[in-house]
Design an enzyme around this catalytic site. Structure first.
Site, PDB file in Angstrom:
ATOM      1  N   GLN A 270     -72.357  10.128   4.034  1.00 45.99           N
ATOM      2  CA  GLN A 270     -72.792  11.442   5.130  1.00 45.99           C
ATOM      3  C   GLN A 270     -73.925  11.456   5.194  1.00 45.99           C
ATOM      4  O   GLN A 270     -74.036  12.638   5.588  1.00 45.99           O
ATOM      5  CB  GLN A 270     -71.272  11.491   5.204  1.00 45.99           C
ATOM      6  CG  GLN A 270     -69.744  11.325   5.868  1.00 45.99           C
ATOM      7  CD  GLN A 270     -69.150  12.041   5.821  1.00 45.99           C
ATOM      8  OE1 GLN A 270     -67.952  11.459   4.559  1.00 45.99           O
ATOM      9  NE2 GLN A 270     -68.599  12.365   6.554  1.00 45.99           N
TER      10      GLN A 270
ATOM     11  N   CYS B 180     -89.633   7.648  15.730  1.00 44.97           N
ATOM     12  CA  CYS B 180     -89.901   8.064  16.603  1.00 44.97           C
ATOM     13  C   CYS B 180     -89.072   7.555  17.879  1.00 44.97           C
ATOM     14  O   CYS B 180     -88.346   6.433  17.664  1.00 44.97           O
ATOM     15  CB  CYS B 180     -91.418   7.094  16.928  1.00 44.97           C
ATOM     16  SG  CYS B 180     -91.543   6.975  18.301  1.00 44.97           S
TER      17      CYS B 180
ATOM     18  N   SER C 276     -63.862  15.561   3.129  1.00 38.65           N
ATOM     19  CA  SER C 276     -62.471  15.867   3.758  1.00 38.65           C
ATOM     20  C   SER C 276     -62.729  15.332   4.653  1.00 38.65           C
ATOM     21  O   SER C 276     -60.867  15.313   5.507  1.00 38.65           O
ATOM     22  CB  SER C 276     -62.164  18.020   3.886  1.00 38.65           C
ATOM     23  OG  SER C 276     -63.936  17.408   5.102  1.00 38.65           O
TER      24      SER C 276
ATOM     25  N   HIS D  63     -75.548   8.852   7.619  1.00 40.53           N
ATOM     26  CA  HIS D  63     -76.219  10.436   8.944  1.00 40.53           C
ATOM     27  C   HIS D  63     -77.769  10.043   8.649  1.00 40.53           C
ATOM     28  O   HIS D  63     -78.164  11.129   9.062  1.00 40.53           O
ATOM     29  CB  HIS D  63     -75.305  11.173   8.761  1.00 40.53           C
ATOM     30  CG  HIS D  63     -73.896  11.610   9.000  1.00 40.53           C
ATOM     31  ND1 HIS D  63     -73.280  12.151   8.535  1.00 40.53           N
ATOM     32  CD2 HIS D  63     -73.530  10.884   9.741  1.00 40.53           C
ATOM     33  CE1 HIS D  63     -72.225  12.357   9.300  1.00 40.53           C
ATOM     34  NE2 HIS D  63     -71.564  10.958   9.699  1.00 40.53           N
TER      35      HIS D  63
ATOM     36  N   ASN E 187     -61.874  15.542  -4.022  1.00 39.90           N
ATOM     37  CA  ASN E 187     -62.293  15.952  -3.380  1.00 39.90           C
ATOM     38  C   ASN E 187     -61.251  17.193  -3.854  1.00 39.90           C
ATOM     39  O   ASN E 187     -60.603  17.722  -3.902  1.00 39.90           O
ATOM     40  CB  ASN E 187     -61.783  15.421  -2.380  1.00 39.90           C
ATOM     41  CG  ASN E 187     -62.679  16.437  -1.321  1.00 39.90           C
ATOM     42  OD1 ASN E 187     -63.781  16.562  -1.519  1.00 39.90           O
ATOM     43  ND2 ASN E 187     -61.707  17.011   0.049  1.00 39.90           N
TER      44      ASN E 187
ATOM     45  N   THR F 119     -73.072  18.700  -3.877  1.00 40.48           N
ATOM     46  CA  THR F 119     -72.669  20.133  -3.960  1.00 40.48           C
ATOM     47  C   THR F 119     -73.198  20.493  -5.150  1.00 40.48           C
ATOM     48  O   THR F 119     -73.436  21.429  -5.591  1.00 40.48           O
ATOM     49  CB  THR F 119     -71.372  20.966  -3.943  1.00 40.48           C
ATOM     50  OG1 THR F 119     -70.848  20.105  -4.049  1.00 40.48           O
ATOM     51  CG2 THR F 119     -71.739  21.428  -2.234  1.00 40.48           C
TER      52      THR F 119
ATOM     53  N   CYS G 266     -89.817   3.865  19.886  1.00 41.08           N
ATOM     54  CA  CYS G 266     -90.121   3.183  19.305  1.00 41.08           C
ATOM     55  C   CYS G 266     -89.523   2.427  18.147  1.00 41.08           C
ATOM     56  O   CYS G 266     -89.171   1.211  17.808  1.00 41.08           O
ATOM     57  CB  CYS G 266     -92.014   2.588  19.595  1.00 41.08           C
ATOM     58  SG  CYS G 266     -92.772   3.238  18.010  1.00 41.08           S
TER      59      CYS G 266
ATOM     60  N   CYS H 183     -96.176   9.558  17.405  1.00 43.36           N
ATOM     61  CA  CYS H 183     -96.204   8.923  16.699  1.00 43.36           C
ATOM     62  C   CYS H 183     -97.061   7.952  16.964  1.00 43.36           C
ATOM     63  O   CYS H 183     -97.981   7.937  18.004  1.00 43.36           O
ATOM     64  CB  CYS H 183     -94.554   7.235  17.567  1.00 43.36           C
ATOM     65  SG  CYS H 183     -94.784   5.362  17.589  1.00 43.36           S
TER      66      CYS H 183
END
Ligand SMILES: [Zn+2]
Length: 263
Positions: free
Chosen positions: A111, A137, A203, A129, A227, A39, A140, A161
Site C-alpha cells: 500500500q 498524464c 491495520s 496505491h 503489526n 515507519t 493519455c 504532458c
C-alpha cells in the site's frame, strides 16, 4: 489466533513456524505491506499521531480537489515527496527481498508509495496505491519520473504532458481515485494462488487494498500478521506478532535459510 509479543524465545518459535509454512508452500506465498513497514525507515505513517495528515488535510489529496487546484496540490505533494525522499530501506524491507530471492514468496503487494521495497532489492513489487516517485498524464497515461515535474512546480509552472498536453498528476493514488487496474489484477492473482500470506505493518482498514490478504485467507491460505496494533483480520490469523517487523522478519529469513540448508 495466537498472539506473540516481544519475548525472544516466543518470537523465534513463531519465526520458525512462519518459515516452515513458507517452505511447505513451495513459493505459493506473498507478503502484503502497509505504512508500518516503512515507519522504521523514518517515513511518517500518514494516519498516525505525527502523521502527514495532521499537517496537510487529506481533503487536498482528493482527485476532485486536484482537478480544481492542480498547482496547489502539486506544491503540497512536493512537501510530501521531500519527507519521503531521504528514506532508506530497513531490515524488514531487506528481509522481504531475501524471501523472494530464496524463492519462498512470489512478491510483495504494498500500500506504500515510497519505493523502499524496490530499493531493498524486491523484484516483483505490486504497488496498489501507485508510485510516489512518478508522475502520470491523466489523459493519455504517459508516465515519467517525478523529479523534473517538481522542478517545474517549484518554478510555478503547472505540469503538462509532453505527448498530449494533458494534466500531469503524481502517480500516487489520490482519495476518490480508482486503484491501478493492472496492479489490482496481479495482486488478486497472487491472493488466489497463495497458500501463505504474511501481512506486515498494516491495520488492514483501507479498502479495497485490504481485500487482497482477506481474499487469500478466505480461500484457505495461512495468514500471519506482523503489526504493532490490532488489525481487522487478527481473528483469521494463525499467529499475530506484535513486534517490530525489522526485528521479526530477519528471524524468519534466518529460520528459512536454515531449513533450506543455506544458513
Ligand atoms: Zn498525455
Amino acid at each position: 489466533m495466537r498472539e506473540v509479543r516481544e519475548d525472544k524465545e516466543l518470537l523465534l518459535e513463531a519465526a520458525r513456524e512462519v518459515a516452515e509454512a513458507l517452505v511447505e508452500a513451495g513459493g505459493n506465498a506473498f507478503v502484503f505491506t502497509g505504512a508500518g513497514v516503512s515507519t522504521e525507515s523514518g517515513i511518517p505513517d500518514f494516519r498516525g499521531p505525527s502523521g502527514l495528515w495532521r499537517r496537510i488535510p487529506p481533503e487536498k489529496f482528493t482527485i476532485e480537489y486536484f482537478h480544481a487546484n492542480p498547482l496547489e496540490v502539486w506544491r503540497l505533494y512536493s512537501e510530501l515527496y521531500r519527507s519521503m525522499s531521504g528514506a532508506k530501506p530497513n531490515e524488514a524491507h531487506y528481509a522481504i527481498a531475501r524471501l523472494e530471492a530464496l524463492g519462498l514468496i512470489q512478491g510483495v503487494v504494498t500500500q506504500n508509495i515510497d519505493g523502499l521495497h524496490q530499493a531493498a532489492g524486491s523484484r516483483n513489487v505490486i504497488e496498489l496505491h501507485g508510485s510516489g516517485s512518478r508522475a502520470v498524464c491523466l489523459e493519455c497515461g504517459f508516465t515519467d519520473s517525478i523529479e523534473r515535474w517538481l522542478v517545474k512546480v517549484a518554478g510555478g509552472v503547472l505540469p503538462r504532458c509532453p505527448v498530449c498536453g494533458g494534466l500531469m498528476k503524481p502517480a500516487a493514488v489520490f482519495f476518490g481515485e480508482e486503484l491501478p487496474r493492472e496492479a489490482l489484477r496481479r495482486a488478486f492473482d497472487l491472493a488466489h494462488a497463495a497458500r501463505v500470506v504474511i501481512v506486515v505493518g498494516s491495520s488492514l482498514t483501507v479498502y479495497p487494498a485490504a481485500l487482497v490478504p482477506e481474499e487469500a485467507a478466505r480461500r484457505g491460505a495461512r495468514l500471519y500478521i506482523v503489526n504493532l496494533g490490532e488489525t481487522s483480520l487478527d481473528w483469521m490469523a494463525e499467529i499475530v506478532v506484535r513486534a517490530r517487523a525489522g526485528s521479526f522478519l530477519p528471524l524468519v529469513v534466518g529460520e528459512a535459510e536454515r531449513l533450506l540448508g543455506r544458513g
